[in-house]
Design a protein around this motif. Structure first.
Motif, PDB file in Angstrom:
ATOM      1  N   UNK A  48      33.113 -11.688 -23.639  1.00 54.09           N
ATOM      2  CA  UNK A  48      34.038 -10.690 -24.184  1.00 54.09           C
ATOM      3  C   UNK A  48      34.531 -11.173 -25.538  1.00 54.09           C
ATOM      4  N   UNK A  49      34.448 -10.296 -26.518  1.00 54.80           N
ATOM      5  CA  UNK A  49      34.867 -10.614 -27.882  1.00 54.80           C
ATOM      6  C   UNK A  49      35.728  -9.470 -28.398  1.00 54.80           C
ATOM      7  N   UNK A  50      36.857  -9.815 -28.994  1.00 58.36           N
ATOM      8  CA  UNK A  50      37.738  -8.804 -29.569  1.00 58.36           C
ATOM      9  C   UNK A  50      37.204  -8.329 -30.916  1.00 58.36           C
ATOM     10  N   UNK A  51      37.348  -7.026 -31.166  1.00 60.99           N
ATOM     11  CA  UNK A  51      37.067  -6.455 -32.475  1.00 60.99           C
ATOM     12  C   UNK A  51      38.378  -5.939 -33.052  1.00 60.99           C
ATOM     13  N   UNK A  80      30.871  -7.614 -23.692  1.00 56.06           N
ATOM     14  CA  UNK A  80      31.985  -6.675 -23.708  1.00 56.06           C
ATOM     15  C   UNK A  80      32.687  -6.831 -25.042  1.00 56.06           C
ATOM     16  N   UNK A  81      32.838  -5.720 -25.745  1.00 56.80           N
ATOM     17  CA  UNK A  81      33.606  -5.723 -26.984  1.00 56.80           C
ATOM     18  C   UNK A  81      34.966  -5.123 -26.679  1.00 56.80           C
ATOM     19  N   UNK A  82      36.005  -5.877 -26.971  1.00 54.00           N
ATOM     20  CA  UNK A  82      37.364  -5.428 -26.701  1.00 54.00           C
ATOM     21  C   UNK A  82      37.952  -4.835 -27.969  1.00 54.00           C
ATOM     22  N   UNK A 109      32.572  -1.531 -23.423  1.00 54.26           N
ATOM     23  CA  UNK A 109      33.778  -1.527 -24.251  1.00 54.26           C
ATOM     24  C   UNK A 109      34.978  -1.671 -23.342  1.00 54.26           C
ATOM     25  N   UNK A 110      35.936  -2.437 -23.787  1.00 56.90           N
ATOM     26  CA  UNK A 110      37.175  -2.613 -23.037  1.00 56.90           C
ATOM     27  C   UNK A 110      38.341  -2.400 -23.990  1.00 56.90           C
ATOM     28  N   UNK A 111      39.421  -1.872 -23.456  1.00 54.99           N
ATOM     29  CA  UNK A 111      40.623  -1.693 -24.256  1.00 54.99           C
ATOM     30  C   UNK A 111      41.504  -2.907 -23.995  1.00 54.99           C
TER      31      UNK A 111
END
Length: 159
Positions: A48-51, A80-82, A109-111
């Motif tokens: 998981x990586x934040x954008x 997963x892109x957060x 995608x994750x919020x």
């Protein structure tokens, strides 16, 4: 020395967050791909990586993510892109298209920190395009992932 919040704010203000975010995604995918290849049983590893909102707004976001995945050999279905809640609360058509294209690649995608933004889901502006089905958008509360958001019959996800 800057704390994480001040550092991210400064990176956002100066525009450095876009190249920094690209570097982080590439480094994380490369490292995780190495673990998957070198550690027995690590093939189930999810990343998981934040954008940042500025990254999501980049016209070449999908091409950048796709090239990083090809370069590093990291599988899109394990990524997963957060994104921040603000990105989905008032999205424009181009943003929705970019998010859908990422989902079409198999990326989840994750919020990030869902429900903590100043605006709530019901505060979405009139005419805001929905985030539509085909993949999942998983709300994250704090750091604990929750179940994927439910979908209506027309495929519109309740995010």
């Amino acid at each position: 020395m800057l704390g994480p919040g001040a550092f991210i704010d400064l990176a956002e203000e100066t525009g450095a967050v876009v190249p920094l975010g690209t570097w982080v995604l590439r480094a994380a995918c490369r490292e995780a791909a190495g673990w998957r290849a070198g550690i027995p049983g690590a093939d189930e590893l999810r990343l998981s990586v934040n954008l940042s909102p500025k990254q999501v707004a980049q016209a070449d976001l999908v091409r950048t993510v796709e090239s990083i995945l090809v370069e590093t050999g990291y599988p899109p279905d394990r990524l997963t892109l957060e994104i921040t809640e603000s990105v989905i609360l008032r999205p424009d058509t181009l943003t929705v298209g970019r998010l859908q294209a990422l989902r079409d690649l198999g990326i989840e995608l994750a919020v990030d920190d869902f429900g903590t933004a100043a605006a709530g889901v019901r505060d979405r502006g009139p005419g805001s395009p929905p985030v539509r089905g085909g993949g999942s958008v998983t709300p994250h509360v704090g750091r604990a992932p929750t179940r994927p958001a439910p979908s209506d019959a027309d495929g519109t996800e309740a995010v």
